[in-house]
Write an enzyme that holds these catalytic residues in place. Structure first.
Site, PDB file in Angstrom:
ATOM      1  N   ASP A 179       0.907  -0.865   0.020  1.00 46.67           N
ATOM      2  CA  ASP A 179       0.118   0.005  -0.157  1.00 46.67           C
ATOM      3  C   ASP A 179       0.809   1.335   0.094  1.00 46.67           C
ATOM      4  O   ASP A 179       1.968   1.138   0.379  1.00 46.67           O
ATOM      5  CB  ASP A 179      -0.908   0.032   1.109  1.00 46.67           C
ATOM      6  CG  ASP A 179      -2.204   0.914   0.982  1.00 46.67           C
ATOM      7  OD1 ASP A 179      -2.234   1.404   0.239  1.00 46.67           O
ATOM      8  OD2 ASP A 179      -3.232   0.568   1.914  1.00 46.67           O
TER       9      ASP A 179
ATOM     10  N   ASP B 184     -10.862   1.862  -3.553  1.00 48.68           N
ATOM     11  CA  ASP B 184     -11.329   1.475  -2.267  1.00 48.68           C
ATOM     12  C   ASP B 184     -12.960   1.618  -2.145  1.00 48.68           C
ATOM     13  O   ASP B 184     -13.461   1.385  -1.413  1.00 48.68           O
ATOM     14  CB  ASP B 184     -10.681   2.757  -1.225  1.00 48.68           C
ATOM     15  CG  ASP B 184      -9.519   2.358  -0.618  1.00 48.68           C
ATOM     16  OD1 ASP B 184      -9.208   1.025  -0.879  1.00 48.68           O
ATOM     17  OD2 ASP B 184      -8.840   3.116  -0.044  1.00 48.68           O
TER      18      ASP B 184
HETATM   19  C1  DGJ Z   1      -5.882   1.853   1.921  1.00 47.44           C
HETATM   20  C2  DGJ Z   1      -6.214   0.733   1.016  1.00 47.44           C
HETATM   21  O1  DGJ Z   1      -6.907   1.342  -0.419  1.00 47.44           O
HETATM   22  C3  DGJ Z   1      -7.333   0.002   1.763  1.00 47.44           C
HETATM   23  O2  DGJ Z   1      -7.712  -1.075   0.969  1.00 47.44           O
HETATM   24  C4  DGJ Z   1      -6.784  -0.501   2.916  1.00 47.44           C
HETATM   25  O3  DGJ Z   1      -5.635  -1.489   2.847  1.00 47.44           O
HETATM   26  C5  DGJ Z   1      -6.293   0.699   3.781  1.00 47.44           C
HETATM   27  N1  DGJ Z   1      -5.206   1.594   2.978  1.00 47.44           N
HETATM   28  C6  DGJ Z   1      -5.386   0.268   5.008  1.00 47.44           C
HETATM   29  O4  DGJ Z   1      -5.050   1.082   5.624  1.00 47.44           O
END
Ligand code: DGJ
Length: 735
Positions: free
Chosen positions: A466, A536
């Site tokens: 991430d 997301d």
């Molecule tokens: C952002 C990501 O896009 C999410 O899927 C998740 O992993 C969060 N970060 C976790 O903090």
């Protein structure tokens, strides 16, 4: 068969009125040609880019009216037009004038053929190579440049585009992606008009939220999915980019693409070389979908990490439990996804931090030690638990980042990106900071994070990598004061160095590129990553739009697409699980929820969806896409299909995007099938009490591509199960 060849022919005056002779370079792929003129001592000219030409066409190209413009314009004489390269020479001269000094070809380890046209400034010892790469059987040509400073002092690179393409002026339409967090990959299609159209990114890290470094140009007016001459371009870069099209008073739309040079002047010392990222170009006369197919095939075969390996069906813990990780909950999720037929469980954020446990988003990045209060038996217990259930285990990390509240930052505040004499700007959680990957010591740290995890727990099968911050301050504590303008570029050079090391040490681990959702969907990173997180936002209805746009440039195998809870956590929309599954099954299928909270009935539907997906996975993940009806056309339905290269198996998706009484929906005509083959139709994920009228029946490809099938507007289910959603997945298997 070798498709790319260099044809050094001498063409006589008639064809090329402005020159006495030409040295023609023919860079052809199965269905496209790029024709250049590279006469020694002259300028490198582009004569043609588009459909494949034969020798006779090439010989008369000049008579027909070739493009005949500089293939890579440099800033020098006649500075009125846009240039791809602009430098300040060591003595302060801001002009460049190059001539061709040689042409060479080579074959690389991947079987690709590289043609290099070497040029040198007529006065200065400044070298410019323009490179073109083709792969056997692929209709993509990559171009990039490398420059070398042989002058006595430092040369400043002010602009250094990867490539330039003049496109004949006309009713040319631009397709581009735009968006924002949780709304990535939106499609915009507009005609090119006079002036400059610019697409750029300055995030520093996440370059595909607000815009994308890929475009398509439809040359025959309003873009069509399955017909029309179309050019595709994708800049293969993970950092800041700039793509622009200058429509001036000439006969051309001038397209440029490369690293965004803003605040990034690069100082090239004597003897140093600078290489731009490649720009991938493709052309198809089968419309937008044709260009997508070219990108997808080339990407899977040559660019995407492990592009020909099936991806596993996974459950990711984020929306199921957020930071509330503990061993029983993780073990429960492992069991649940295994029971539903899944193949991998991924533990997301919240598992780490010793001195500062990660309970919310404001601490601990950089401290990649297990929080034993949550996981008393550590990671190995979860790897073992997954193995006991016959599935694999994956884990989340965010290795490029730290927080002010972390042991890493306490020990090494010098590792973060910050401007001199100013406090660092802090991001997520009010404390997040970006580590300075321009610094080789930081590169070591990031490599070691992954290497340690993989060495300690070789059973880890998948990493979700991430990145939840932009570069928030322009300042490197590592780079010298006179090279601060290198930060954006050296960050990504450092990133590539780390990823090279990781892949050398751990070639088999699947790695997802996630960056606040879909911030890292680009061809620049995919050589090291197996997939990207698309967004997301898992709302199935909005995903139809986002995944539609994303599919323009990226194959389904790389596009993480998860069934999430209802009501959805971002839009709060309530969507039945059947529709959610039918959308998620058009990408790399996964789940993003707490299975414990699902009803038995929903679980049964998901179990069926997983089983069905396993059957169609090779078609979805390795097949050719044919988009049929766009959600952006607002016809009430969206539809696409994947077809195997042999055209013996296909999957057809149909999603209703809005519901009104007595709605009139278009009947969807299929594409990509073999007209002479007969296909048997089977509905997948069926929820209706009675089968569709065409269930199990056979139709010729010719019939399906001329007429399609009549899809009912609703599902035939018990009265209390009716909803405002309807969707269908049909498998078409050649007899
Ligand atoms: C952002 C990501 O896009 C999410 O899927 C998740 O992993 C969060 N970060 C976790 O903090």
């Amino acid at each position: 068969m070798k498709f790319c060849h260099i044809l050094l022919a001498t063409l006589l005056a008639s064809g090329f009125p402005t020159r006495l002779a030409a040295e023609i370079i023919d860079i052809s792929t199965p269905r496209t040609s790029l024709i250049l003129d590279a006469q020694k001592g002259g300028a490198l000219k582009i004569l043609h880019y588009g459909n494949r030409l034969n020798a006779a066409d090439i010989a008369t190209l000049g008579d027909a009216g070739a493009i005949n413009r500089d293939a890579y314009p440099v800033y020098g004489a006649y500075p009125q037009g846009e240039a791809a390269l602009s430098v300040t020479h060591a003595d302060g001269n801001m002009t460049t004038a190059v001539e061709v000094t040689g042409i060479s070809t080579s074959t690389d380890a991947d079987g690709a053929s590289v043609t290099t046209v070497a040029m040198r400034d007529k006065v200065y010892h400044f070298d410019l190579n323009v490179n073109y790469r083709t792969y056997p059987g692929e209709d993509v040509i990559e171009t990039w440049v490398d420059v070398r400073n042989g002058e006595k002092g430092t040369v400043k690179l002010n602009r250094f585009m990867s490539g330039y393409l003049p496109v004949r002026y006309g009713d040319v339409w631009l397709s581009q992606l735009y968006g924002s967090w949780a709304n990535e990959g939106k499609l915009s299609q507009t005609p090119l008009t006079h002036g400059v159209r610019m697409i750029k990114n300055k995030d520093g890290l996440r370059n595909s939220h607000t815009a994308h470094s890929e475009i398509m140009l439809s040359l025959d007016g309003k873009p069509l999915e399955n017909s029309g001459r179309t050019i595709g371009a994708a800049l293969e870069y993970s950092g800041n980019y700039k793509l622009f099209i200058d429509t001036d008073d000439s006969d051309f739309h001038h397209f440029f693409a490369g690293i965004n040079e803003e605040n990034s002047t690069y100082n090239l010392k004597k003897g140093e070389r600078f290489v731009t990222p490649p720009l991938a170009l493709t052309y198809s006369d089968e419309g937008l979908s044709g260009v997508s197919r070219n990108f997808h095939r080339w990407g899977r075969n040559h660019r995407l990490h492990a592009g020909n390996t099936e991806r596993k069906i996974l459950l990711n813990s984020w929306e199921g439990v957020y930071f509330n990780i503990n061993e029983p909950v993780m073990s429960g999720m492992i069991k649940d996804i295994a029971d539903m037929g899944g193949e991998l469980f991924v533990m997301d954020d919240g598992w780490f931090g010793d001195k500062y446990p990660r309970n919310v988003d404001n601490s601990s990045l950089g401290d990649w030690t297990v929080d034993t209060s949550k996981l008393p038996n550590g990671i190995q217990a979860l790897v073992d638990s997954a193995a006991a259930h016959g599935i694999k285990f994956g884990i989340w990390i965010e290795p490029e980042m730290t927080n002010t509240t972390s042991e890493l930052y306490e020990k090494h505040p010098e590792y973060i990106i910050k401007a001199a004499n100013r406090p660092a700007t802090q991001g997520r959680g009010g404390t997040q900071l970006v580590l300075d990957l321009a610094n080789p010591r930081v590169q070591d740290i990031v490599f070691t994070i992954v290497d340690t995890l993989m060495t300690r727990y070789p059973g880890i099968d998948y990493i979700k990598w991430d990145a939840n911050a932009p570069i928030m301050d322009h300042g490197s504590q590592y780079l010298t004061a006179d090279n601060q303008s290198h930060l954006y570029i050296d960050y990504h050079k450092g990133f590539a160095t780390v990823l090279d090391r990781i892949r050398k040490a751990h070639p088999d681990v699947t790695i997802q590129a996630c960056a606040s959702g879909g911030g890292r969907a680009n061809w620049g990173i995919l050589p090291w990553f197996d997939e990207f997180w698309t967004s997301d936002n898992n709302d199935a209805l909005q995903r139809i739009y986002m995944q539609w746009g994303t599919s323009y440039f990226f194959p389904a195998i790389a596009m993480g697409s998860h069934i999430s809870a209802s009501p959805n956590h971002q839009t709060f929309r309530r969507i039945p699980v059947k529709f959610r599954a039918d959308v998620a099954m058009s990408g790399r299928l996964g789940l993003e929820m707490q299975p414990r909270d699902m009803s038995d009935e929903d679980k049964a539907i998901v179990r069926q969806a997983i089983a069905d997906y396993k059957a169609i996975r090779p078609i979805v993940q390795f097949g050719d896409i044919y988009r049929l009806i766009s959600p952006y056309d607002h016809k009430g339905v969206a539809s696409l299909m994947y077809v195997t290269p042999e055209k013996d198996d296909a999957v057809f998706y149909w999603w209703k995007t809005e519901t009104f009484m007595n709605q009139q929906l278009p009947r969807v005509v299929m594409a990509g099938l073999d007209p002479d083959k007969t296909y048997r139709v089977t509905e997948l994920n069926r929820i209706d009490n009675t089968p569709l009228s065409f269930e199990g029946k056979c139709f010729t490809g010719k019939y399906l591509m001329a007429n399609g099938l009549e899809i009912p507007l609703t599902h035939k289910v018990d009265y209390h199960k009716n909803t405002d959603y309807a969707s269908r997945i049909l498998r078409l298997t050649a007899e």
